[in-house]
Design an enzyme around this catalytic site. Structure first.
Site, PDB file in Angstrom:
ATOM      1  CG  HIS A  87      -7.850  -6.507  58.542  1.00 53.20           C
ATOM      2  ND1 HIS A  87      -9.042  -5.952  58.954  1.00 53.20           N
ATOM      3  CD2 HIS A  87      -7.973  -6.764  57.227  1.00 53.20           C
ATOM      4  CE1 HIS A  87      -9.854  -5.888  57.933  1.00 53.20           C
ATOM      5  NE2 HIS A  87      -9.245  -6.367  56.869  1.00 53.20           N
ATOM      6  CD  GLU A 156      -7.655  -4.207  53.636  1.00 51.96           C
ATOM      7  OE1 GLU A 156      -7.738  -4.408  54.859  1.00 51.96           O
ATOM      8  OE2 GLU A 156      -8.138  -4.983  52.806  1.00 51.96           O
TER       9      GLU A 156
HETATM   10  O1  LIG Z   1      -9.381  -7.692  54.139  1.00 55.13           O
HETATM   11  C1  LIG Z   1     -10.210  -7.262  53.337  1.00 55.13           C
HETATM   12  C2  LIG Z   1     -10.696  -5.882  53.486  1.00 55.13           C
HETATM   13  O2  LIG Z   1     -11.081  -5.678  54.809  1.00 55.13           O
HETATM   14  C3  LIG Z   1     -11.762  -5.481  52.482  1.00 55.13           C
HETATM   15  O3  LIG Z   1     -13.017  -5.989  52.838  1.00 55.13           O
HETATM   16  P1  LIG Z   1     -14.234  -5.721  51.805  1.00 55.13           P
HETATM   17  O4  LIG Z   1     -13.772  -6.226  50.456  1.00 55.13           O
HETATM   18  O5  LIG Z   1     -15.398  -6.502  52.357  1.00 55.13           O
HETATM   19  O6  LIG Z   1     -14.467  -4.221  51.785  1.00 55.13           O
END
Ligand SMILES: O=C[C@H](O)COP(=O)(O)O
Length: 234
Positions: A87, A156
């Site tokens: 992540h 992401e």
């Molecule tokens: O693991 C999830 C991602 O980091 C997305 O986070 P978010 O939905 O707060 O932008």
């Protein structure tokens, strides 16, 4: 499709138990694969029937002298067999290197874990153009077995996480199409997915699901996103 919630450093043990109970109710009405990654302090042997509970992190060891970490022994206590690896917050805030991430990947692959492996570029790489961006993301595949049968990949873009910003739908589809050349594993999108945009994102080609952070903290909203996936698949 795969609908996943990363609760990050949020909710107490008590609130996490209530959250998982509520999400399990809506997940049981759905055809989707639903994952929840609670804060490590909230890990437990939940009685969820449909929700797969995973850990946001663990050290690649059974146990040992790794202060502040948990290992396989602690995960086995709760029957946890799913892990988030790579992540962007572990890369850019907690300083995990690609070398260490690949070592962690290999260890938990060896243990037969389902691995949600995260990749994504920072803003400056996005602004440097598509070639630089894809070069950066490709480096995040180094040392990773992209043919692992229990692999799920989450794209992401770092600059979209927690910001309310997202790539355009066209850009998401374009990047997912490129990343699908690297691995046929299910490919999730994450980065400011909300109730207001989840259905459009889930409708895109080569998007096999979503990994949701802040918007998933509201069980009702996360359940709505699960329902959207069912509606799309009808
Ligand atoms: O693991 C999830 C991602 O980091 C997305 O986070 P978010 O939905 O707060 O932008």
């Amino acid at each position: 499709m795969i609908i996943a919630a990363n609760l990050k450093t949020n909710l107490t043990r008590h609130d996490t138990a209530s959250y998982i109970e509520e999400v399990d109710k809506c997940a049981k009405q759905s055809n989707q694969e639903v994952f929840v990654f609670p804060a490590i302090s909230s890990l437990d042997s939940f009685s969820a029937e449909k929700v797969e509970v995973g850990t946001q992190n663990a050290y690649p060891t059974v146990n040992g002298a790794f202060t502040g970490e948990i290992g396989l022994e602690q995960l086995e206590e709760f029957g946890i067999k799913t892990i988030l690896i790579g992540h962007s917050e572990r890369r850019h805030i907690l300083g995990e290197t690609q070398e260490f991430i690949a070592k962690k990947f290999a260890y938990f692959k060896e243990q037969g874990f389902t691995i949600v492996y995260c990749v994504g570029e920072p803003k400056e790489k996005r602004e440097a153009g598509k070639e630089a961006m894809m070069e950066y993301i490709s480096a995040q595949y180094e040392g990773i077995d992209t043919s692992y049968e229990k692999l799920i990949i989450a794209y992401e873009p770092v600059w979209a996480i927690g910001t309310g910003l997202t790539p355009t739908l066209e850009d998401i589809e374009d990047i997912h199409t490129e990343l699908k050349q690297k691995s046929s594993a299910p490919l999730l999108y994450g980065g400011s997915v909300k109730v207001t945009n989840a259905k459009e994102v889930l409708s895109l080609k080569n998007v096999d699901g979503i990994l949701v952070g802040s918007a998933a903290l509201y069980a009702e909203h996360f359940c709505t996103m699960i329902q959207y996936a069912d509606e799309i698949e009808k």
